[in-house]
Design a protein around this motif. Sequence first.
Motif, PDB file in Angstrom:
ATOM      1  N   GLN A  40       0.821  -1.210   0.000  1.00 25.10           N
ATOM      2  CA  GLN A  40       0.000   0.000   0.000  1.00 25.10           C
ATOM      3  C   GLN A  40       0.855   1.260   0.000  1.00 25.10           C
ATOM      4  O   GLN A  40       0.505   2.255  -0.629  1.00 25.10           O
ATOM      5  N   ALA A  41       1.994   1.223   0.674  1.00 23.14           N
ATOM      6  CA  ALA A  41       2.897   2.383   0.669  1.00 23.14           C
ATOM      7  C   ALA A  41       3.375   2.676  -0.748  1.00 23.14           C
ATOM      8  O   ALA A  41       3.464   3.838  -1.154  1.00 23.14           O
ATOM      9  N   ALA A  42       3.664   1.624  -1.520  1.00 21.59           N
ATOM     10  CA  ALA A  42       4.110   1.806  -2.908  1.00 21.59           C
ATOM     11  C   ALA A  42       2.978   2.347  -3.782  1.00 21.59           C
ATOM     12  O   ALA A  42       3.216   3.125  -4.705  1.00 21.59           O
ATOM     13  N   VAL A  43       1.750   1.963  -3.488  1.00 30.21           N
ATOM     14  CA  VAL A  43       0.596   2.482  -4.226  1.00 30.21           C
ATOM     15  C   VAL A  43       0.375   3.953  -3.877  1.00 30.21           C
ATOM     16  O   VAL A  43       0.160   4.791  -4.756  1.00 30.21           O
ATOM     17  N   ASP A  44       0.427   4.266  -2.572  1.00 30.83           N
ATOM     18  CA  ASP A  44       0.123   5.620  -2.094  1.00 30.83           C
ATOM     19  C   ASP A  44       1.212   6.641  -2.410  1.00 30.83           C
ATOM     20  O   ASP A  44       0.918   7.825  -2.569  1.00 30.83           O
ATOM     21  N   GLN A  45       2.469   6.191  -2.448  1.00 35.40           N
ATOM     22  CA  GLN A  45       3.597   7.107  -2.656  1.00 35.40           C
ATOM     23  C   GLN A  45       4.492   6.573  -3.774  1.00 35.40           C
ATOM     24  O   GLN A  45       5.620   6.144  -3.527  1.00 35.40           O
ATOM     25  N   PRO A  46       4.023   6.588  -4.991  1.00 38.49           N
ATOM     26  CA  PRO A  46       4.792   5.995  -6.096  1.00 38.49           C
ATOM     27  C   PRO A  46       6.063   6.778  -6.409  1.00 38.49           C
ATOM     28  O   PRO A  46       6.222   7.917  -6.001  1.00 38.49           O
ATOM     29  N   GLY A  47       6.955   6.107  -7.139  1.00 33.87           N
ATOM     30  CA  GLY A  47       8.145   6.779  -7.647  1.00 33.87           C
ATOM     31  C   GLY A  47       9.420   6.542  -6.870  1.00 33.87           C
ATOM     32  O   GLY A  47      10.473   7.035  -7.248  1.00 33.87           O
ATOM     33  N   GLU A  48       9.365   5.786  -5.787  1.00 35.08           N
ATOM     34  CA  GLU A  48      10.555   5.510  -4.981  1.00 35.08           C
ATOM     35  C   GLU A  48      11.118   4.134  -5.336  1.00 35.08           C
ATOM     36  O   GLU A  48      10.459   3.321  -5.972  1.00 35.08           O
ATOM     37  N   LYS A  49      12.335   3.867  -4.861  1.00 33.98           N
ATOM     38  CA  LYS A  49      12.925   2.536  -5.023  1.00 33.98           C
ATOM     39  C   LYS A  49      12.222   1.563  -4.069  1.00 33.98           C
ATOM     40  O   LYS A  49      11.693   1.973  -3.031  1.00 33.98           O
TER      41      LYS A  49
ATOM     42  N   GLN B 195      13.315  -0.439  -1.878  1.00 31.12           N
ATOM     43  CA  GLN B 195      13.834  -0.426  -0.503  1.00 31.12           C
ATOM     44  C   GLN B 195      13.216   0.697   0.331  1.00 31.12           C
ATOM     45  O   GLN B 195      13.171   0.609   1.556  1.00 31.12           O
ATOM     46  N   SER B 196      12.763   1.750  -0.312  1.00 31.19           N
ATOM     47  CA  SER B 196      12.136   2.851   0.423  1.00 31.19           C
ATOM     48  C   SER B 196      10.828   2.425   1.073  1.00 31.19           C
ATOM     49  O   SER B 196      10.376   3.044   2.032  1.00 31.19           O
ATOM     50  N   TYR B 197      10.209   1.376   0.558  1.00 29.77           N
ATOM     51  CA  TYR B 197       8.936   0.888   1.083  1.00 29.77           C
ATOM     52  C   TYR B 197       9.125  -0.315   2.014  1.00 29.77           C
ATOM     53  O   TYR B 197       8.142  -0.932   2.426  1.00 29.77           O
TER      54      TYR B 197
ATOM     55  N   ILE C  26       9.459 -12.290  13.177  1.00 31.20           N
ATOM     56  CA  ILE C  26       9.448 -10.894  12.776  1.00 31.20           C
ATOM     57  C   ILE C  26       9.707 -10.912  11.273  1.00 31.20           C
ATOM     58  O   ILE C  26      10.547 -11.667  10.791  1.00 31.20           O
ATOM     59  N   THR C  27       8.971 -10.093  10.540  1.00 31.92           N
ATOM     60  CA  THR C  27       9.091 -10.123   9.087  1.00 31.92           C
ATOM     61  C   THR C  27       9.772  -8.864   8.555  1.00 31.92           C
ATOM     62  O   THR C  27       9.727  -7.803   9.182  1.00 31.92           O
ATOM     63  N   TYR C  28      10.417  -9.025   7.419  1.00 33.32           N
ATOM     64  CA  TYR C  28      10.989  -7.908   6.673  1.00 33.32           C
ATOM     65  C   TYR C  28      10.535  -8.089   5.234  1.00 33.32           C
ATOM     66  O   TYR C  28      10.779  -9.135   4.629  1.00 33.32           O
ATOM     67  N   SER C  29       9.841  -7.096   4.693  1.00 32.35           N
ATOM     68  CA  SER C  29       9.301  -7.250   3.347  1.00 32.35           C
ATOM     69  C   SER C  29       9.295  -5.925   2.604  1.00 32.35           C
ATOM     70  O   SER C  29       9.329  -4.855   3.209  1.00 32.35           O
ATOM     71  N   PHE C  30       9.269  -6.031   1.286  1.00 31.05           N
ATOM     72  CA  PHE C  30       9.156  -4.837   0.445  1.00 31.05           C
ATOM     73  C   PHE C  30       8.447  -5.222  -0.848  1.00 31.05           C
ATOM     74  O   PHE C  30       8.446  -6.387  -1.248  1.00 31.05           O
ATOM     75  N   PRO C  31       7.829  -4.232  -1.504  1.00 24.69           N
ATOM     76  CA  PRO C  31       7.061  -4.544  -2.702  1.00 24.69           C
ATOM     77  C   PRO C  31       7.945  -4.776  -3.921  1.00 24.69           C
ATOM     78  O   PRO C  31       9.036  -4.227  -4.022  1.00 24.69           O
TER      79      PRO C  31
ATOM     80  N   LEU D 225      16.370   1.289  11.522  1.00 24.02           N
ATOM     81  CA  LEU D 225      15.850   0.365  10.517  1.00 24.02           C
ATOM     82  C   LEU D 225      15.286   1.070   9.296  1.00 24.02           C
ATOM     83  O   LEU D 225      15.184   0.474   8.226  1.00 24.02           O
ATOM     84  N   TYR D 226      14.891   2.328   9.467  1.00 27.69           N
ATOM     85  CA  TYR D 226      14.297   3.077   8.365  1.00 27.69           C
ATOM     86  C   TYR D 226      15.050   4.377   8.141  1.00 27.69           C
ATOM     87  O   TYR D 226      15.488   5.020   9.093  1.00 27.69           O
ATOM     88  N   LYS D 227      15.163   4.768   6.886  1.00 26.54           N
ATOM     89  CA  LYS D 227      15.719   6.083   6.571  1.00 26.54           C
ATOM     90  C   LYS D 227      14.627   7.124   6.797  1.00 26.54           C
ATOM     91  O   LYS D 227      13.432   6.808   6.729  1.00 26.54           O
ATOM     92  N   THR D 228      15.050   8.359   7.043  1.00 27.09           N
ATOM     93  CA  THR D 228      14.059   9.418   7.190  1.00 27.09           C
ATOM     94  C   THR D 228      13.338   9.618   5.861  1.00 27.09           C
ATOM     95  O   THR D 228      13.847   9.257   4.802  1.00 27.09           O
ATOM     96  N   ASN D 229      12.173  10.153   5.922  1.00 32.94           N
ATOM     97  CA  ASN D 229      11.351  10.416   4.734  1.00 32.94           C
ATOM     98  C   ASN D 229      10.949   9.150   3.983  1.00 32.94           C
ATOM     99  O   ASN D 229      10.766   9.166   2.773  1.00 32.94           O
TER     100      ASN D 229
END
Length: 169
Positions: free
Chosen positions: A21-30, A32-34, A51-56, A153-157
């Motif tokens: 959903q993050a990739a749908v809502d905020q398109p245009g990133e790599k 790993q950003s999601y 504990i899971t680690y996932s990305f689209p 674990l996450y970059k800012t923005n």
Amino acid sequence: RTSMVMNPKDELYRFYYHPFQAAVDQPGEKEQSYAYWGDAISMKDYESEFITYSFPLIKNGKPYGVIGVEISVDFLKKYLPYSELSDGTASAYVLAKRKANTDTYTVMASNGPAYQSFFKTGATFRLVESDEHGSELKIQDSVALAEKKQLQLYKTNTPFADEEWYVLG
């Protein structure tokens, strides 16, 4: 034919729906950003929690699936040796997360026999900064002292930057 039925409202499937959903809502990133670190969950037919680690997966700017890994909480406990904190069993390591700018944490994993009943996966606690002794950990009617270290674990923005993970001991 193999299939899996998932409900987007079920907390168990956040590992899939949050990054997608993050990739749908905020398109245009790599991709790993999601990336998303999921809460400790129990999967059907497994005794251990994960504990899971996932990305689209994204093609031509559109997400079409999710890939990830699961890490056993029992495996993580091997890297949280509570015995190094003190000579006895009255110590613990806790892996916890919180939303930014709050004082309530959720336990993802813990290791230490004295506090096993307090730090069950999914339990919440408050951590109040104390000038005198580090931080005071408040669980139910009990108070303990703790030191904490934030894991980056996450970059800012990025979509999940407000989810902060900590190791406490």
